[in-house]
Write a protein that holds these residues in place. Structure first.
Motif, PDB file in Angstrom:
ATOM      1  N   ARG A 319     -55.872-104.607 -19.483  1.00 45.48           N
ATOM      2  CA  ARG A 319     -55.936-103.430 -19.389  1.00 45.48           C
ATOM      3  C   ARG A 319     -55.293-103.002 -17.925  1.00 45.48           C
ATOM      4  O   ARG A 319     -55.988-103.261 -16.768  1.00 45.48           O
ATOM      5  CB  ARG A 319     -57.260-103.215 -19.621  1.00 45.48           C
ATOM      6  CG  ARG A 319     -57.497-101.006 -18.899  1.00 45.48           C
ATOM      7  CD  ARG A 319     -59.016-100.863 -19.268  1.00 45.48           C
ATOM      8  NE  ARG A 319     -59.596 -99.417 -19.458  1.00 45.48           N
ATOM      9  CZ  ARG A 319     -59.489 -98.609 -18.425  1.00 45.48           C
ATOM     10  NH1 ARG A 319     -60.077 -99.645 -16.681  1.00 45.48           N
ATOM     11  NH2 ARG A 319     -59.920 -97.420 -17.973  1.00 45.48           N
ATOM     12  N   VAL A 320     -54.812-101.852 -18.096  1.00 49.51           N
ATOM     13  CA  VAL A 320     -54.099-101.305 -17.241  1.00 49.51           C
ATOM     14  C   VAL A 320     -54.425 -99.407 -16.900  1.00 49.51           C
ATOM     15  O   VAL A 320     -53.849 -99.428 -17.739  1.00 49.51           O
ATOM     16  CB  VAL A 320     -52.320-101.685 -16.983  1.00 49.51           C
ATOM     17  CG1 VAL A 320     -51.689-100.628 -15.968  1.00 49.51           C
ATOM     18  CG2 VAL A 320     -51.909-103.009 -17.291  1.00 49.51           C
ATOM     19  N   PRO A 321     -54.986 -99.342 -15.955  1.00 49.47           N
ATOM     20  CA  PRO A 321     -56.130 -98.412 -16.733  1.00 49.47           C
ATOM     21  C   PRO A 321     -54.831 -97.210 -16.124  1.00 49.47           C
ATOM     22  O   PRO A 321     -53.514 -97.751 -15.112  1.00 49.47           O
ATOM     23  CB  PRO A 321     -56.666 -98.116 -15.326  1.00 49.47           C
ATOM     24  CG  PRO A 321     -57.283 -99.793 -14.845  1.00 49.47           C
ATOM     25  CD  PRO A 321     -56.130-100.330 -15.306  1.00 49.47           C
ATOM     26  N   GLY A 322     -55.065 -96.102 -16.914  1.00 47.76           N
ATOM     27  CA  GLY A 322     -53.754 -94.988 -17.217  1.00 47.76           C
ATOM     28  C   GLY A 322     -52.501 -95.036 -17.233  1.00 47.76           C
ATOM     29  O   GLY A 322     -51.712 -94.586 -18.050  1.00 47.76           O
ATOM     30  N   ASP A 323     -52.642 -96.276 -18.653  1.00 48.16           N
ATOM     31  CA  ASP A 323     -51.152 -97.110 -18.891  1.00 48.16           C
ATOM     32  C   ASP A 323     -51.137 -97.579 -20.481  1.00 48.16           C
ATOM     33  O   ASP A 323     -51.735 -99.007 -20.418  1.00 48.16           O
ATOM     34  CB  ASP A 323     -50.741 -98.098 -18.058  1.00 48.16           C
ATOM     35  CG  ASP A 323     -48.872 -97.977 -18.906  1.00 48.16           C
ATOM     36  OD1 ASP A 323     -48.957 -97.456 -19.513  1.00 48.16           O
ATOM     37  OD2 ASP A 323     -48.247 -98.259 -17.663  1.00 48.16           O
ATOM     38  N   ALA A 324     -51.267 -96.995 -21.503  1.00 42.26           N
ATOM     39  CA  ALA A 324     -51.795 -97.648 -22.309  1.00 42.26           C
ATOM     40  C   ALA A 324     -50.328 -98.476 -23.267  1.00 42.26           C
ATOM     41  O   ALA A 324     -50.869 -99.622 -23.747  1.00 42.26           O
ATOM     42  CB  ALA A 324     -52.043 -96.421 -23.576  1.00 42.26           C
ATOM     43  N   VAL A 325     -49.395 -98.057 -22.986  1.00 40.35           N
ATOM     44  CA  VAL A 325     -48.319 -98.938 -23.386  1.00 40.35           C
ATOM     45  C   VAL A 325     -48.433-100.380 -21.860  1.00 40.35           C
ATOM     46  O   VAL A 325     -47.823-101.466 -23.277  1.00 40.35           O
ATOM     47  CB  VAL A 325     -46.852 -98.543 -22.614  1.00 40.35           C
ATOM     48  CG1 VAL A 325     -45.877 -99.177 -23.295  1.00 40.35           C
ATOM     49  CG2 VAL A 325     -46.363 -97.162 -23.914  1.00 40.35           C
ATOM     50  N   ALA A 326     -48.710-100.230 -21.048  1.00 40.50           N
ATOM     51  CA  ALA A 326     -48.568-101.950 -20.557  1.00 40.50           C
ATOM     52  C   ALA A 326     -49.946-102.122 -20.897  1.00 40.50           C
ATOM     53  O   ALA A 326     -49.764-103.625 -20.468  1.00 40.50           O
ATOM     54  CB  ALA A 326     -49.130-101.177 -18.874  1.00 40.50           C
ATOM     55  N   THR A 327     -51.096-101.891 -21.134  1.00 44.25           N
ATOM     56  CA  THR A 327     -51.894-102.676 -21.377  1.00 44.25           C
ATOM     57  C   THR A 327     -51.737-103.267 -22.961  1.00 44.25           C
ATOM     58  O   THR A 327     -51.936-104.130 -23.179  1.00 44.25           O
ATOM     59  CB  THR A 327     -52.940-100.907 -21.863  1.00 44.25           C
ATOM     60  OG1 THR A 327     -53.434-100.717 -20.573  1.00 44.25           O
ATOM     61  CG2 THR A 327     -54.894-102.046 -22.377  1.00 44.25           C
ATOM     62  N   LEU A 328     -51.021-102.822 -23.353  1.00 40.58           N
ATOM     63  CA  LEU A 328     -50.480-102.730 -25.143  1.00 40.58           C
ATOM     64  C   LEU A 328     -49.799-104.310 -25.526  1.00 40.58           C
ATOM     65  O   LEU A 328     -49.675-104.968 -25.402  1.00 40.58           O
ATOM     66  CB  LEU A 328     -49.944-102.133 -25.838  1.00 40.58           C
ATOM     67  CG  LEU A 328     -49.597-102.862 -27.561  1.00 40.58           C
ATOM     68  CD1 LEU A 328     -50.527-102.553 -27.445  1.00 40.58           C
ATOM     69  CD2 LEU A 328     -48.751-101.322 -28.115  1.00 40.58           C
ATOM     70  N   MET A 329     -48.718-104.148 -24.017  1.00 42.91           N
ATOM     71  CA  MET A 329     -47.876-105.659 -23.748  1.00 42.91           C
ATOM     72  C   MET A 329     -48.168-106.623 -22.658  1.00 42.91           C
ATOM     73  O   MET A 329     -48.779-107.331 -23.199  1.00 42.91           O
ATOM     74  CB  MET A 329     -46.180-104.893 -23.122  1.00 42.91           C
ATOM     75  CG  MET A 329     -45.895-103.624 -23.719  1.00 42.91           C
ATOM     76  SD  MET A 329     -45.132-104.144 -25.151  1.00 42.91           S
ATOM     77  CE  MET A 329     -43.789-104.945 -24.324  1.00 42.91           C
ATOM     78  N   ARG A 330     -49.354-106.006 -22.286  1.00 45.29           N
ATOM     79  CA  ARG A 330     -50.204-107.461 -21.699  1.00 45.29           C
ATOM     80  C   ARG A 330     -50.835-107.953 -22.664  1.00 45.29           C
ATOM     81  O   ARG A 330     -50.963-109.712 -22.579  1.00 45.29           O
ATOM     82  CB  ARG A 330     -50.556-107.264 -19.985  1.00 45.29           C
ATOM     83  CG  ARG A 330     -50.417-106.176 -19.083  1.00 45.29           C
ATOM     84  CD  ARG A 330     -51.256-105.716 -18.700  1.00 45.29           C
ATOM     85  NE  ARG A 330     -52.096-105.907 -17.538  1.00 45.29           N
ATOM     86  CZ  ARG A 330     -51.639-106.957 -16.409  1.00 45.29           C
ATOM     87  NH1 ARG A 330     -51.077-106.646 -15.892  1.00 45.29           N
ATOM     88  NH2 ARG A 330     -53.719-107.137 -16.329  1.00 45.29           N
ATOM     89  N   GLY A 331     -51.199-106.705 -23.264  1.00 43.39           N
ATOM     90  CA  GLY A 331     -52.257-107.818 -24.480  1.00 43.39           C
ATOM     91  C   GLY A 331     -51.780-108.912 -25.898  1.00 43.39           C
ATOM     92  O   GLY A 331     -52.043-109.679 -25.905  1.00 43.39           O
TER      93      GLY A 331
END
Length: 400
Positions: A319-331
């Motif tokens: 999880r990257v707080p406030g950045d859904a796209v970055a969270t999705l890519m990291r996942g």
């Protein structure tokens, strides 16, 4: 011949939801038999299957050299080799997995380091006792029917180039669960076919599985009972007894469940380490291990369990707080480790092999569903090799 299998038994009821697809079974015109002599067609007829060839005979008492010959095509439909395009895709996927791991390791360097909980020290009694018991059982354990069955499948794979159900079901393909048998076949070529030598992989997997569970217990006990050495000692003793109670009767052979157990323990440990150390590379490793175990045997389906149970632990890692796209890519990057399953499942097989193998299986017997699981408990209680007291005791204790 279209190569479709014949249904074994009474015709299936079309109204039965579990009945096999008729289109996947041989009909009366599945094969065509043509007999010619000297280039002249004598007869032609439709048939469900081409006839088996048991022996070749002739009434000739003499023939000139080369005047009598026959050509037969062996039914080796599951023997194949990857095409250049598939080899390129395999290489590309392998390179992508390696590059992803390196990039995640580089990204992890930006996170603060977490002090390690483990320090080298004197081994506990169980660390010596469990490997010693496993080593002794490797030498004295009785052989089982599965030892010969699965060893023959592995041995035959080195001769035919594919892994099939050697003794039954028309040698149906085992795709996508083939890599373990191929590895066992290489091991047999290296050390021979003696039962003790073929148990060495199970011995190694057993020791590694115990060490992984032992490490998991250490971390768990430090959080749940940090100031109770007695509780930690009891936990290690219980782990040793439980592990030996399951492993000795169930896994000291050549069956692939040993790999499933090892990858399951390592996946669980990797998830815990990824959460504690906040490392994406360790999360990627957890999915990689799960993918390897998933394609070792149908019981590899259980590898979903540590991943699903560990999602709450892995969520803060990706999880990257406030950045859904970055969270999705990291996942996606962390979960990409599971793509190793495509290599281990279909690197030397194909989707057609799997579908064809299933069609052959369903033409002979139906698939067991979850509602038939009670039959396995009945087997445990029956007077058969599957139902010996050592195998049933661990299961019955867990049920109670």
């Amino acid at each position: 011949s279209r190569g479709l299998p014949s249904f074994q038994g009474p015709p299936p009821d079309p109204a039965d939801p579990d009945a096999p697809d008729p289109a996947a079974l041989a009909g009366p015109d599945n094969a065509e038999l043509v007999i010619t002599r000297d280039g002249v067609e004598l007869t032609r007829a439709d048939a469900e299957q081409l006839p088996d060839v048991d022996v070749l005979v002739t009434s000739l008492t003499a023939a000139p050299p080369g005047g009598l010959s026959v050509q037969l095509r062996v039914d080796d439909e599951f023997s194949s080799s990857p095409t250049p395009v598939k080899l390129a895709l395999i290489a590309g996927l392998g390179a992508a997995l390696l590059l992803t791991a390196l990039l995640l390791m580089s990204l992890d360097r930006t996170n603060p380091r977490v002090p390690a909980l483990w320090r080298p020290g004197w081994p506990r009694l169980v660390d010596l006792l469990v490997p010693a018991v496993l080593a002794l059982w490797t030498l004295v354990a009785p052989a089982t029917d599965d030892d010969g069955y699965y060893a023959a499948m592995a041995r035959n794979s080195r001769l035919t180039g594919d892994v099939g159900n050697y003794y039954q079901l028309y040698d149906q393909s085992f795709t996508p669960f083939t890599w373990f048998y191929q590895a066992l076949g290489y091991w047999q070529q290296l050390v021979g076919y003696a039962p003790v030598m073929q148990r060495i992989p199970a011995l190694v997997f057993g020791i590694l599985t115990f060490l992984a569970l032992r490490r998991f217990t250490v971390v768990a006990m430090r959080e749940w009972a940090p100031d109770s050495p007695r509780v930690r000692t009891v936990a290690h003793a219980v782990l040793a007894v439980a592990f030996l109670s399951w492993w000795i009767p169930q896994d000291m052979g050549v069956r692939p469940e040993t790999v499933v157990a090892l990858t399951g323990a390592l996946t669980m440990l990797a998830v815990l380490a990824a959460a504690r150390r906040n490392r994406l590379a360790l999360a990627w490793l957890a999915f990689l291990l799960a993918g390897i175990g998933f394609t070792a045997h149908p019981t590899g389906f259980t590898l979903f369990a540590p991943l699903l149970a560990g999602l709450p632990l892995l969520w803060p890692v990706v999880r990257v707080p406030g950045d859904a796209v970055a969270t999705l890519m990291r996942g996606f990057a962390a979960a990409s480790g599971g793509m190793i399953a495509l290599l281990t499942a279909f690197g030397d097989g194909s989707l057609r092999d799997f579908l064809r193998g299933q069609a052959i299986f369903l033409s002979i017997q139906p698939q067991d569903g979850w509602t038939t699981e009670i039959q396995r408990c009945m087997f445990l209680l029956a007077d058969i090799p599957v139902g010996n007291f050592a195998k049933r005791s661990a299961v019955l204790v867990c049920l109670v």
